[in-house]
Design a protein around this motif. Structure first.
Motif, short mmCIF file in Angstrom:
data_model
loop_
_atom_site.label_atom_id
_atom_site.label_comp_id
_atom_site.label_asym_id
_atom_site.label_seq_id
_atom_site.Cartn_x
_atom_site.Cartn_y
_atom_site.Cartn_z
N UNK A 74 0.83 -1.21 0.00
CA UNK A 74 0.00 0.00 0.00
C UNK A 74 0.86 1.25 0.00
N UNK A 75 0.23 2.34 -0.36
CA UNK A 75 0.95 3.61 -0.38
C UNK A 75 1.31 4.03 1.04
N UNK A 76 2.43 4.75 1.17
CA UNK A 76 2.81 5.28 2.48
C UNK A 76 2.03 6.55 2.75
N UNK A 77 1.43 6.65 3.92
CA UNK A 77 0.64 7.83 4.26
C UNK A 77 1.53 8.90 4.88
N UNK A 78 1.21 10.15 4.59
CA UNK A 78 1.89 11.28 5.20
C UNK A 78 1.49 11.37 6.66
N UNK A 79 2.45 11.60 7.54
CA UNK A 79 2.15 11.80 8.97
C UNK A 79 1.62 13.22 9.14
N UNK A 113 12.27 13.13 9.58
CA UNK A 113 11.09 13.91 9.24
C UNK A 113 10.72 13.74 7.77
N UNK A 114 11.71 13.63 6.90
CA UNK A 114 11.43 13.41 5.49
C UNK A 114 10.71 12.08 5.28
N UNK A 115 11.10 11.08 6.06
CA UNK A 115 10.44 9.78 5.96
C UNK A 115 8.98 9.88 6.40
N UNK A 116 8.72 10.66 7.47
CA UNK A 116 7.35 10.84 7.94
C UNK A 116 6.50 11.62 6.94
N UNK A 117 7.14 12.55 6.21
CA UNK A 117 6.42 13.34 5.23
C UNK A 117 6.28 12.61 3.88
N UNK A 118 6.99 11.52 3.73
CA UNK A 118 6.92 10.77 2.49
C UNK A 118 7.72 11.39 1.37
#
Length: 64
Positions: free
Chosen positions: A2-7, A58-63
């Motif tokens: 599934x797609x990764x969701x933005x935090x 943070x970049x990972x959390x923002x996608x």
């Protein structure tokens, strides 16, 4: 996969510049302004660049 969701909590607090840097608001700038000096209040009003140590996470959390 599934797609990764933005935090969303992170997305509301961090802004990405055109060059890819992450900007955040300075802490201690919400209330109790009566005892803070004008110089301190002006300094706190500016946005800060996120430190390189935190930027990767943070970049990972923002996608990004």
């Amino acid at each position: 996969m599934p797609k990764q969701k933005t935090h969303k909590g992170t997305a509301k607090r961090v802004k990405v510049t055109g060059t890819g840097k992450l900007m955040r608001e300075q802490a201690n700038n919400q209330h109790k302004f009566e005892y803070k000096s004008s110089t301190r209040k002006r300094r706190l009003d500016q946005e800060q660049v996120v430190s390189p140590a935190d930027a990767k996470r943070l970049k990972k959390l923002l996608g990004i």
